[in-house]
Scaffold this active site. Sequence first.
Site, PDB file in Angstrom:
ATOM      1  N   GLY A   1       0.835  -1.200   0.000  1.00  0.00           N
ATOM      2  CA  GLY A   1       0.000   0.000   0.000  1.00  0.00           C
ATOM      3  C   GLY A   1       0.866   1.245   0.000  1.00  0.00           C
ATOM      4  O   GLY A   1       2.051   1.177  -0.317  1.00  0.00           O
ATOM      5  N   ASN A   2       0.275   2.377   0.346  1.00  0.00           N
ATOM      6  CA  ASN A   2       1.064   3.602   0.457  1.00  0.00           C
ATOM      7  C   ASN A   2       0.450   4.497   1.523  1.00  0.00           C
ATOM      8  O   ASN A   2      -0.592   4.176   2.086  1.00  0.00           O
ATOM      9  CB  ASN A   2       1.162   4.313  -0.898  1.00  0.00           C
ATOM     10  CG  ASN A   2      -0.209   4.674  -1.440  1.00  0.00           C
ATOM     11  OD1 ASN A   2      -0.893   5.527  -0.885  1.00  0.00           O
ATOM     12  ND2 ASN A   2      -0.623   4.012  -2.522  1.00  0.00           N
ATOM     13  N   TYR A   3       1.118   5.607   1.810  1.00  0.00           N
ATOM     14  CA  TYR A   3       0.733   6.433   2.960  1.00  0.00           C
ATOM     15  C   TYR A   3      -0.394   7.422   2.676  1.00  0.00           C
ATOM     16  O   TYR A   3      -0.697   8.266   3.503  1.00  0.00           O
ATOM     17  CB  TYR A   3       1.953   7.205   3.465  1.00  0.00           C
ATOM     18  CG  TYR A   3       2.981   6.326   4.114  1.00  0.00           C
ATOM     19  CD1 TYR A   3       2.648   5.560   5.221  1.00  0.00           C
ATOM     20  CD2 TYR A   3       4.284   6.261   3.634  1.00  0.00           C
ATOM     21  CE1 TYR A   3       3.587   4.747   5.831  1.00  0.00           C
ATOM     22  CE2 TYR A   3       5.234   5.460   4.238  1.00  0.00           C
ATOM     23  CZ  TYR A   3       4.882   4.699   5.338  1.00  0.00           C
ATOM     24  OH  TYR A   3       5.794   3.904   5.938  1.00  0.00           O
TER      25      TYR A   3
ATOM     26  N   ALA B   1      -4.228   7.622  -4.701  1.00  0.00           N
ATOM     27  CA  ALA B   1      -2.844   7.191  -4.944  1.00  0.00           C
ATOM     28  C   ALA B   1      -2.910   5.692  -5.223  1.00  0.00           C
ATOM     29  O   ALA B   1      -2.851   4.879  -4.306  1.00  0.00           O
ATOM     30  CB  ALA B   1      -1.988   7.487  -3.731  1.00  0.00           C
TER      31      ALA B   1
END
Length: 408
Positions: free
Chosen positions: A215-217, A284
């Site tokens: 995943g990402n932030y 994102a």
Amino acid sequence: MMKGKHIVLGISGGIAAYKAAMLLRLLIKKGAEVQVVITPNGKEFITPATLAALSGKPVVSEFFAANTGEWHSHVDLGLWADLMIIAPATASTIGKMANGIADNMLITTYLSAKEQVMVAPAMDLDMWAHPSTQRNVETLRRDGVIIVEPQAGFLASGLTGKGRMEEPEAIAEAAEEYFRNLEETSSKKMDMIGKRIVISAGPTYESIDPVRFIGNYSSGKMGFALANECKQRGAEVTVVAGPVDKNLTLIDGIKRIDVISAHEMLSAMENEFDESDVAVMAAAVADYRPVEVAESKIKRENRDEITLRLVKNPDIAAALGKRKENRKLIGFALETDHEFENALSKMQRKNLDMIVLNSLRDKGAGMMTDTNKITIFTSDGTDRTFPLKSKKDVAADIADAISGLLGR
Ligand code: C5P
């Protein structure tokens, strides 16, 4: 902010009723005019005389006043109120509200209330956790009631749970925030009436095995702020949300579709785009996903290294760009270098009408912040750079630009 606002304060029979007196005082101090309605049980916990003294108005409880026989009209009260706050709301009162069991003045007033209703539940932690209570609270939420979540405490089992009524200060603040939002909405330009907008927000998670993901932030703050802004301007808004920050909220009336992976987001966005005038890709999206998802948890065993094979995810913006016809499509770009060139080439490659650039070189811009600094490029060759602002104010700038696109 609450000067001259009419608030009906409904008090039901819980030990937290004494806190209602403090809430009443706070509301009066903030300038509101408050009429108390109390249930018969509520009177066991706090005397109407105290509440009448604090509010400067006789407390309403019975359908008829005992001494004069005067009829108390719940309909009038319901019309008079700009906001009805029920604090404390017991499990019983919440159950009656959810099911329309109008056997006291508080419930009849609730059923006649024309404006917003807010509920501060207060009960034993086990009662709050009971599926019956949770079902009733969900019903109220669906009916448009604002729930001021109770506070955490310890259950008999030693586990933590919720149930204790939120503090009077926090309830008063929630009321103020409601009036603030209302005022903001009414002062907004209504330049998006009749427009349908779909906005993607947050990260995507790509499963590795049943318990792990890539995943990402991304928090989803920018996409949610934009959704709320467009809604306040009169648009019909749908949010396709990845696994965003749990504390983010959307204004009532915004449709929310929760997704996890890029593939799920792609199909939700494609479906919604066909029914929309504009799509904004603020999410994102994970660029790659594991080639295969392990069916059971990958064991650590004795391997010092493992290799994950990744495959490219579909480019959602580009896919929408191919089918957009006369609809408008907006993308975001998060860049660390050659910002302008990259943003412009993305706009072209994905067939966007507008791209919002966040440069990661700017302090306070991009993911995980409450602020952002953007440049907006449009496909007709204009660009405009804005100063560092809160994401809420940035959302207003982006909405202005979208509105400009739609006007063309
Ligand atoms: O190519 P890049 O990821 O920098 O492009 C960013 C823009 O494209 C954003 O609007 C993002 O939401 C969108 N995007 C997408 N699908 C992907 C990757 C990015 O829609 N797989």
